[in-house]
Design an enzyme around this catalytic site. Structure first.
Site, short mmCIF file in Angstrom:
data_model
loop_
_atom_site.label_atom_id
_atom_site.label_comp_id
_atom_site.label_asym_id
_atom_site.label_seq_id
_atom_site.Cartn_x
_atom_site.Cartn_y
_atom_site.Cartn_z
N LYS A 134 0.87 -1.19 0.00
CA LYS A 134 0.00 0.00 0.00
C LYS A 134 0.90 1.23 0.00
O LYS A 134 1.76 1.39 0.88
CB LYS A 134 -0.89 0.01 1.25
CG LYS A 134 -2.02 -1.00 1.21
CD LYS A 134 -3.18 -0.48 0.40
CE LYS A 134 -4.39 -1.37 0.51
NZ LYS A 134 -5.50 -0.88 -0.32
N ASP A 162 -0.59 -0.20 -4.61
CA ASP A 162 -1.94 0.37 -4.60
C ASP A 162 -1.90 1.75 -3.97
O ASP A 162 -1.55 1.89 -2.80
CB ASP A 162 -2.89 -0.54 -3.83
CG ASP A 162 -4.34 -0.08 -3.92
OD1 ASP A 162 -4.61 0.91 -4.62
OD2 ASP A 162 -5.20 -0.71 -3.28
N GLU A 191 -1.82 0.40 -8.80
CA GLU A 191 -3.25 0.67 -8.92
C GLU A 191 -3.53 2.16 -8.75
O GLU A 191 -3.22 2.73 -7.71
CB GLU A 191 -4.04 -0.12 -7.86
CG GLU A 191 -3.93 -1.63 -8.00
CD GLU A 191 -4.62 -2.35 -6.86
OE1 GLU A 191 -5.61 -1.81 -6.31
OE2 GLU A 191 -4.17 -3.45 -6.50
N ASP A 214 -8.68 0.12 -10.67
CA ASP A 214 -9.35 -0.42 -9.49
C ASP A 214 -10.62 0.39 -9.25
O ASP A 214 -11.71 -0.02 -9.63
CB ASP A 214 -8.41 -0.36 -8.28
CG ASP A 214 -9.06 -0.85 -6.99
OD1 ASP A 214 -10.22 -1.30 -7.04
OD2 ASP A 214 -8.42 -0.77 -5.94
N LYS A 236 -12.84 -6.44 -7.33
CA LYS A 236 -13.22 -6.58 -5.93
C LYS A 236 -14.73 -6.85 -5.89
O LYS A 236 -15.54 -5.91 -5.86
CB LYS A 236 -12.86 -5.32 -5.14
CG LYS A 236 -11.35 -5.10 -5.05
CD LYS A 236 -10.99 -3.85 -4.28
CE LYS A 236 -9.48 -3.74 -4.13
NZ LYS A 236 -9.06 -2.46 -3.52
#
Length: 323
Positions: A134, A162, A191, A214, A236
């Site tokens: 992240k 991400d 992402e 995303d 997701k």
């Protein structure tokens, strides 16, 4: 004869789990159980605060409305609420024997802070080494340095990053400046680095760092297509909707030459095991992004293989609706 039950759960989160603007103290949601002609199917409905468009209360009401109609013999349309559509579609798929039992339990380990801890985990990982970091929570320069350290320390590592649209273009460029150009091709994708898709596409073209869609997947009018610098589409399901919608997106991604990655929205062990089955079924060549099990203090009904975390059983859950 059809029967249906909706169970509500509330599981404590590990301390310090912060979403965009709030600390998440519990993971709340529902398990839906369908029974018909001696068969049964289960699904998890767990909208994620700050990311799902629906609240837990709205999800519960929509699920109850759908179940009442189904219980009376109707074939209701998919719910417009993504978490409800996904959970119920999983229950129907299990009920109808359409969701394979084989699963892909491999996980891309997630680094939330200490890169040294991730390096140790990777050293014990056999086969393809893929991890997720992240970024965007701290300074972009720090993120770039951490990513560079990881890629330098583990020569066969492929990283997924991400940023959750958190950077301006200038900050994204600051990040890239600290990643050795020789390592950038080992960033599988980043992402949504920038605040707009246009900025992210320009970043990918100018830095050579591939990006993935995303949040954009959930934007109205999004279309999967081949674009310079785009490597993947992140799916997701809790945030996207039914299995049918997920299948459609995965097929479109593969047809465009893009990787499709099944990823979690901090589901419970119950939901994660279903996502692992979906990943094995629909994206067998890709390691899914499911390393969120330990963010919740307890598993739920179905265990993740090999986990020693305590399990909250069905008898400990509140029945929200039953017929």
């Amino acid at each position: 004869m059809r029967t249906a039950t909706l169970y509500r759960f509330k599981l404590p989160m590990e301390a310090g789990i912060i979403l965009r603007y709030q600390r998440l103290k519990t993971r709340d949601g529902f398990l839906v159980h369908l029974q018909e002609n001696g068969q049964q199917g289960w699904g998890e409905i767990s909208p994620l605060p700050e990311f799902s468009k629906e609240t837990i209360e709205q999800a519960g009401q929509a699920a109850e409305t759908w179940l009442k109609q189904w219980r009376l013999g109707a074939e209701p349309d998919e719910s417009e609420l993504p978490s409800v559509a996904f959970g119920i579609s999983c229950a129907l798929a299990e009920l109808q024997g359409k969701l394979p039992k084989d699963a892909n339990y491999r996980k891309a380990p997630l680094c939330n802070g200490d890169p040294d801890e991730l390096i140790v985990r990777l050293s014990n990982m056999s086969g393809q080494k893929v991890a997720k970091v992240k970024v965007g929570l701290y300074e972009a320069v720090r993120d770039g340095m951490v990513v560079n350290v990881l890629l330098e320390a583990v020569p066969d590592l492929s990283l997924r990053l991400d940023a959750n649209r958190s950077w301006s273009r200038a900050k994204a460029d600051s990040f890239a400046k600290y990643v050795n150009p020789d390592y950038r091709n080992r960033i599988a994708f980043l992402e949504e680095p920038c605040q707009t898709p246009e900025q992210s596409l320009a970043f990918a073209r100018e830095t050579g760092i591939a990006i993935a869609w995303d949040e954009s997947v959930r934007d109205e009018g999004f279309k999967v297509e081949e674009q310079a610098g785009v490597a993947a589409v992140v799916i997701k399901p809790t945030l996207i909707g039914s299995l049918a919608r997920c299948c459609q997106l995965i097929s479109a991604a593969h047809n465009a030459g893009l990787e499709a990655v099944i990823s979690s929205s901090i589901e419970t062990s119950f939901g994660l095991t279903q996502l692992a089955r979906i990943a094995h079924w629909l994206t067998p060549a890709t390691i899914p992004g499911l390393d969120t099990l330990e963010l919740i203090q307890s598993q739920l009904v179905r265990r993740w293989p090999g986990s020693t975390m305590p399990v909250t059983g069905l008898d400990e859950l509140e029945i929200s609706w039953c017929s």
